[in-house]
Design an enzyme around this catalytic site. Structure first.
Site, mmCIF file in Angstrom:
data_model
loop_
_atom_site.group_PDB
_atom_site.id
_atom_site.type_symbol
_atom_site.label_atom_id
_atom_site.label_comp_id
_atom_site.label_asym_id
_atom_site.label_seq_id
_atom_site.Cartn_x
_atom_site.Cartn_y
_atom_site.Cartn_z
ATOM 1 N N LYS A 144 0.864 -1.185 0.000
ATOM 2 C CA LYS A 144 0.000 0.000 0.000
ATOM 3 C C LYS A 144 0.899 1.233 0.000
ATOM 4 O O LYS A 144 1.707 1.432 0.903
ATOM 5 C CB LYS A 144 -0.896 0.003 1.233
ATOM 6 C CG LYS A 144 -1.738 1.267 1.332
ATOM 7 C CD LYS A 144 -2.806 1.147 2.394
ATOM 8 C CE LYS A 144 -3.591 2.446 2.495
ATOM 9 N NZ LYS A 144 -4.617 2.369 3.539
ATOM 10 N N LYS A 173 -2.226 -1.571 -3.744
ATOM 11 C CA LYS A 173 -3.079 -0.383 -3.710
ATOM 12 C C LYS A 173 -2.234 0.869 -3.809
ATOM 13 O O LYS A 173 -1.219 0.933 -3.122
ATOM 14 C CB LYS A 173 -3.830 -0.406 -2.372
ATOM 15 C CG LYS A 173 -4.682 0.796 -2.120
ATOM 16 C CD LYS A 173 -5.357 0.626 -0.795
ATOM 17 C CE LYS A 173 -6.175 1.864 -0.507
ATOM 18 N NZ LYS A 173 -6.636 1.872 0.850
#
Ligand code: PBG
Length: 324
Positions: free
Chosen positions: A196, A249
């Site tokens: 992330k 992400k």
């Protein structure tokens, strides 16, 4: 002209194009993120996410029923916590009567087959808007992990099928797995937000939950967007610690990372097609600069082609309609 190979033969008609298409989207590919609010009959459009809403639980339950009927199999829950419940410990996160816990129960009662995933991170509950506990201006790792374990267990108790830690603290997957095992939640999965990145594209999401960091940024825990190899390290460590699914992400600006991670692991890879990616398509479509429906399908197919086995996307309902 004589040509031994004519590549256009496989593109000549819709039939042959359909027959040789490598990547095919289905409703099984999507995870639907839901923003949930306190109250009743409340539906608030998110300013930077046109046609996406933060709904009270009664409306959310109706939505989930509709989604199941459309063939969608999974939702990922986020709640907007009231300001007066926020503090630096984030303790509302494991309140058994908290909005998240009530939401999990209500959704599982209404649609037991729907696979319910929950976001695990302290930001919606933190008075500082950070994903962890703050001490002397630092986001402290180990104490935060203890809080995330309590949070995960309380989600499992409420009936969550899978917890999704999105905080990027070190060692949290192993600690959560141990916590779930010790409490006999042997069927509760973990979808780790493994790679992330500290991204500007989360802006609209932070509007949705009013969860923007009160000071600084998230660069001491979320990854530097200049890095690729590090994503494989994070994903491999999370698998080692017990993650069932690993996530990359954001999505679209990170498709190289999706492929890197896909090649590194033997668990399913999920990709979060995040709020800023949604906002960009919506904004351009509103101006008539791109065809929204085509952009949705091309984007989601690209993510799957890159190696995304599952895609969390605000376009899930649109995509299912477009595919049918
Ligand atoms: C919170 C969290 C964020 C998103 C998912 N979980 C925001 C953040 O890290 O600041 C972003 C999702 C999106 O932008 O759609 N830990």
């Amino acid at each position: 002209m004589y040509l031994q190979r004519r590549n256009r033969i496989l593109r000549i008609s819709p039939a042959i194009r359909d027959m040789v298409r490598e990547t095919i989207l289905t409703p099984n590919d999507f995870i639907v993120p839901l923003f949930i609010d306190e109250g009743e009959n409340i539906k608030t459009e998110i300013a930077s996410m046109p046609n996406y809403y933060r709904n009270s639980l009664d409306i959310t339950v109706k939505e989930v029923k509709e989604m199941w009927g459309m063939g969608l199999k999974s939702v990922l829950l986020f709640v907007k916590s009231k300001d007066e419940l926020k503090d630096n410990t984030g303790k509302e996160a494991w309140n058994k009567d908290g909005l998240m816990q009530r939401s999990i129960k209500a959704i599982k009662d209404a649609v037991p087959e729907m696979y319910v995933m929950t976001d695990v991170a302290l930001d919606p509950y933190s008075s500082y808007g950070h994903d962890g506990i703050v001490k002397d201006g630092q986001i402290v790792n180990d104490e935060t992990v203890e809080a995330l374990v309590k949070m995960s267990i309380s989600h499992a108790e409420a009936g969550a099928d899978m917890v999704a830690p999105s905080d990027m603290m070190d060692g949290r997957i192993g600690a959560i797995r141990k916590g779930l095992e010790e409490n006999n939640f042997i069927n509760t999965g973990i979808m780790a937000y493994s790679a992330k990145y500290a991204s500007c594209f989360y802006g609209p999401f932070r509007d949705a939950l009013d969860s923007a960091p009160g000071f600084g940024d998230k660069k001491t825990y979320q990854m530097d967007y200049g890095n690729r190899i590090e994503a494989a390290k994070e994903a491999l460590m999370d698998v080692e610690e017990g993650a069932d699914i690993v996530m990359v992400k954001p999505g679209l600006p990170y498709l190289d990372i999706v492929r890197e991670v896909k090649n590194a692991v033997t668990v399913p890879v999920s990709v979060y097609n995040i709020s800023g990616e949604y906002a960009m398509i919506k904004a351009a479509a509103q101006r008539g600069w791109i065809d929204e429906n085509k952009a949705i399908l091309e984007t989601l197919t690209s993510i799957k082609r890159a190696g995304g086995d599952l895609i969390a996307t605000y376009f899930a309902k649109d995509a299912v309609r477009l595919l049918s």
